[in-house]
Design a protein around this motif. Structure first.
Motif, PDB file in Angstrom:
ATOM      1  N   PRO A 141       0.826  -1.221  -0.054  1.00 54.66           N
ATOM      2  CA  PRO A 141      -0.001  -0.093  -0.143  1.00 54.66           C
ATOM      3  C   PRO A 141       0.819   1.358   0.168  1.00 54.66           C
ATOM      4  CG  PRO A 141      -0.312  -1.096   1.920  1.00 54.66           C
ATOM      5  CD  PRO A 141       0.643  -2.073   1.153  1.00 54.66           C
ATOM      6  N   ARG A 142       2.173   1.226   0.560  1.00 56.90           N
ATOM      7  CA  ARG A 142       2.958   2.266   0.615  1.00 56.90           C
ATOM      8  C   ARG A 142       3.423   2.754  -0.829  1.00 56.90           C
ATOM      9  NH1 ARG A 142       6.861   4.370   5.101  1.00 56.90           N
ATOM     10  NH2 ARG A 142       7.776   6.179   4.001  1.00 56.90           N
ATOM     11  N   GLY A 160       0.782   4.056  -2.705  1.00 61.34           N
ATOM     12  CA  GLY A 160       0.286   5.139  -2.383  1.00 61.34           C
ATOM     13  C   GLY A 160       1.217   6.015  -2.932  1.00 61.34           C
ATOM     14  N   LEU A 182       4.717   9.252   3.871  1.00 58.85           N
ATOM     15  CA  LEU A 182       3.725   8.154   3.482  1.00 58.85           C
ATOM     16  C   LEU A 182       3.565   7.103   4.665  1.00 58.85           C
ATOM     17  CD1 LEU A 182       4.920   8.387  -0.171  1.00 58.85           C
ATOM     18  CD2 LEU A 182       2.115   8.183   0.465  1.00 58.85           C
ATOM     19  N   VAL A 199       0.836   4.381   5.779  1.00 54.71           N
ATOM     20  CA  VAL A 199      -0.235   4.385   4.755  1.00 54.71           C
ATOM     21  C   VAL A 199      -0.743   2.818   4.875  1.00 54.71           C
ATOM     22  CG1 VAL A 199      -0.642   4.104   2.405  1.00 54.71           C
ATOM     23  CG2 VAL A 199       0.631   6.147   3.125  1.00 54.71           C
ATOM     24  N   TRP A 232      -4.140   0.069   3.731  1.00 51.96           N
ATOM     25  CA  TRP A 232      -5.057  -0.435   2.456  1.00 51.96           C
ATOM     26  C   TRP A 232      -6.327   0.611   2.475  1.00 51.96           C
ATOM     27  CZ3 TRP A 232      -3.912  -1.988  -1.976  1.00 51.96           C
ATOM     28  CH2 TRP A 232      -2.930  -2.944  -2.089  1.00 51.96           C
ATOM     29  N   LEU A 265      -5.543   4.058   1.334  1.00 52.98           N
ATOM     30  CA  LEU A 265      -4.977   4.234   0.036  1.00 52.98           C
ATOM     31  C   LEU A 265      -6.527   4.057  -0.839  1.00 52.98           C
ATOM     32  CD1 LEU A 265      -3.147   4.182  -2.337  1.00 52.98           C
ATOM     33  CD2 LEU A 265      -3.013   1.641  -1.869  1.00 52.98           C
ATOM     34  N   THR A 272      -8.608   7.237  -0.881  1.00 58.27           N
ATOM     35  CA  THR A 272      -7.940   8.248  -1.671  1.00 58.27           C
ATOM     36  C   THR A 272      -7.670   7.945  -3.102  1.00 58.27           C
ATOM     37  OG1 THR A 272      -6.329   8.587   0.193  1.00 58.27           O
ATOM     38  CG2 THR A 272      -5.726   9.593  -2.023  1.00 58.27           C
TER      39      THR A 272
END
Lengths: 260, 334
Positions: B61-62, B65, B189, B192, B194, B197, B200
């Protein structure tokens, strides 16, 4: 490509710019295919009139008609398919290539996601040829000289396939040869032209009709011989003008004079 | 150095390939070093009990992101530069980012460091909208929106919002909260997950798609208002729509990852010599290379000073500032 011709007429046209009423009760009618020169001293309202003709400025009163249809009733994009403008462009901050820039002339015919097709490429090539700018196609616009830039911008205007071409002092920064060249080209296109011009010589020589503005009002409108008389030039421009030169290339010799 | 069509496709392919490689590398580095094989295995649903949670729950996810924020910021920057006909425009210049920061600081003051994403993004988002509204109102004269006025108003509002944010942070009682918010203001970030994310991305991706889809408008706006009008564009409406889109995007991005600087400014400038200013070519390239840039920067941010983590905005600023000055020196526009 099709360059048509549309009749354009104004009636009781008044335009306000900020506090000032720049055009007052202007009326004229230019038949399809004619070349109408708009002349007048600085501040007489030439540029404002041109802007009103492509609805960059909305009139305070009166109306403009294009082939009989009120300009205000034509959607902006449809207007871009009928009316093109050639003016002194402000400097671009981004360097488009000449071909990209002329292709933008096809914008009024394109939906947001429509790709540019072979038909567009053909119109672009023909427009470049008509404006004598074919050899510049791959150059960057910012690398061009003043005369070359003006030819490219003419090509962009032609790519709109306009029925009415508006010129706002397009020759101001050009030398004499380029002035003559670009006005001759435009004269031979066949579309209706309304041109704000500084040089009375060009108006006398190329125009079918001359619209003389003075302090926002029409001082005279008609064939060049009737409008550009020494008496009227003295009254409006404040100079004593004398017609000189051969009939096919008339010119005005001017010296300072007092109106009245 | 303008690229032909074939070379442009090559550039895009190279960018996409580099993005993929950078992502796989980023998934592997960190406190637990994982070789590319284990990373790929974990991604493809392998049963590695150590690698899978690290890769899929923490790092993926990072990385996504970072790609989302970098790509969207770069596109937003390019769009604002076209809309304002000013090569220096980006979400900061318009006061959008600093405005959004005020909202975030308010959230921290109200709910403490552990403020939830929903409250934080809601307030950041509202503040971004208010800033755009104020800047727009102030800059507008006679129904027109002169770019210079817009930028002046943005700069002034930005200075005010930054000071206000500082004041609000001063009022936050807990030191940890200050640290958290400072981190977030510089952009970062860290943390961050899921859920944030997904929220967004659902917000931002459609906006990015519309911004890329309106490239024709942006090309015309680059020519100036009178030329764009003459070419059939309803200039006032197009500019309003694009500024609003850019503000909504930037607000969502600030709420998610803080005010990360320079991506929106540097990426379009670095690409224009290759793509030219034609936005149908420029925007897809800014999306890919903006994503690449931030994935690389964010990986640097969490590994360079390990186990400490740098806010990624410090890195983008440290590298982006000088890079931009060099670019500026070498370019011709005045």
């Amino acid at each position: 490509m099709g360059v048509g011709a549309a009749a354009v007429e104004a009636e009781g046209l008044s335009v306000r710019l900020g506090e000032r009423l720049v055009l007052r009760d202007v009326a004229f009618a230019v038949p399809a295919g004619a070349f109408c020169a708009v002349v007048g001293p600085n501040g007489s309202g030439k540029t404002t009139l041109v802007r009103a003709l492509y609805r960059s400025l909305a009139p305070e009163a009166g109306s403009v008609r294009l082939d009989g249809a009120p300009l205000s009733s034509i959607p902006r994009r449809a207007l871009g398919q009928r009316v093109a403008v050639l003016r002194q462009e402000p400097e671009l901050a981004f360097d488009f290539s000449v071909r990209e820039l002329v292709l933008l002339g096809r914008s009024p015919y394109k939906g947001l996601l429509a790709p540019d097709g072979p038909a567009d490429a053909r119109v672009v090539a023909e427009s470049l040829a008509l404006a004598d700018a074919s050899e510049l196609a791959e150059r960057g616009f910012l690398t061009l000289s003043g005369g070359e830039k003006q030819r490219v911008l003419l090509a962009r205007a032609l790519a709109q396939e306009p029925a009415l071409l508006l010129l706002d002092e397009p020759t101001n920064h050009l030398d004499l040869r380029h002035q003559l060249d670009i006005v001759t080209r435009i004269r031979n296109l066949g579309c209706t032209v309304v041109a704000a011009l500084h040089q009375l010589d060009l108006a006398q020589r190329f125009a079918d009709r001359v619209l003389m503005l003075h302090q926002g009002r029409v001082a005279a409108f008609g064939p060049p011989d009737e409008v550009l008389t020494p008496a009227r030039i003295l009254e409006v421009f404040g100079v004593r003008a004398e017609r000189v030169g051969p009939p096919d290339a008339p010119a005005f010799s001017v010296r300072p004079g007092e109106a009245g | 150095m303008r690229l032909g069509t074939a070379a442009y496709v090559g550039l895009m392919a190279a960018g996409a390939g580099a993005l993929l490689l950078a992502a796989v590398f980023a998934l592997g580095v960190g406190a637990a070093e994982l070789p590319a094989g284990r990373v790929l295995d974990a991604l493809l649903g392998g049963a590695d009990a150590v690698a899978r949670p690290i890769v899929v729950e923490l790092r993926l996810p990072r990385v996504l992101g970072a790609a989302l924020v970098g790509g969207a910021l770069a596109v937003t920057g390019a769009v604002l530069q076209a809309v304002l006909r000013n090569p220096l425009a980006d979400p900061y210049v318009l006061g959008i980012s600093s405005g959004a920061s005020v909202g975030a600081a308010l959230a921290a003051l109200w709910a403490g460091a552990a403020v939830g994403l929903l409250l934080r993004s809601g307030l950041a988002f509202a503040a971004a909208l208010i800033s755009v509204g104020v800047v727009y109102r102030v800059a507008q004269v006679q129904g027109r929106l002169p770019p210079v006025r817009l930028i002046l108003a943005g700069v002034a509002l930005s200075a005010f919002a930054t000071a206000l944010t500082g004041f609000l942070l001063f009022m936050v009682p807990e030191a940890t909260a200050v640290r958290g918010v400072v981190f977030w203001l510089m952009g970062g970030l860290a943390g961050v997950r899921w859920d944030g994310l997904a929220w967004t991305a659902a917000w931002v991706l459609p906006f990015v798609a519309v911004m890329i889809g309106t490239a024709r408008w942006q090309n015309l706006l680059l020519l100036g208002d009178e030329a764009a009008l003459a070419l059939g564009l309803d200039v006032a409406r197009a500019r309003r729509a694009l500024v609003l889109l850019a503000a909504l995007t930037a607000g969502a991005l600030v709420a998610f990852a803080g005010a990360i600087g320079f991506v929106g400014l540097v990426v379009p400038h670095a690409l224009r010599p290759f793509t030219g200013p034609e936005h149908r070519r420029l925007l897809p390239a800014t999306l890919v290379f903006g994503a690449l840039l931030l994935v690389v920067m964010d990986t640097g941010a969490r590994t360079l000073m390990a186990p400490e983590e740098l806010p990624v905005g410090i890195l983008t600023g440290l590298l982006g500032g000088p890079f931009f000055l060099v670019l500026l020196r070498g370019q011709r526009w005045g």
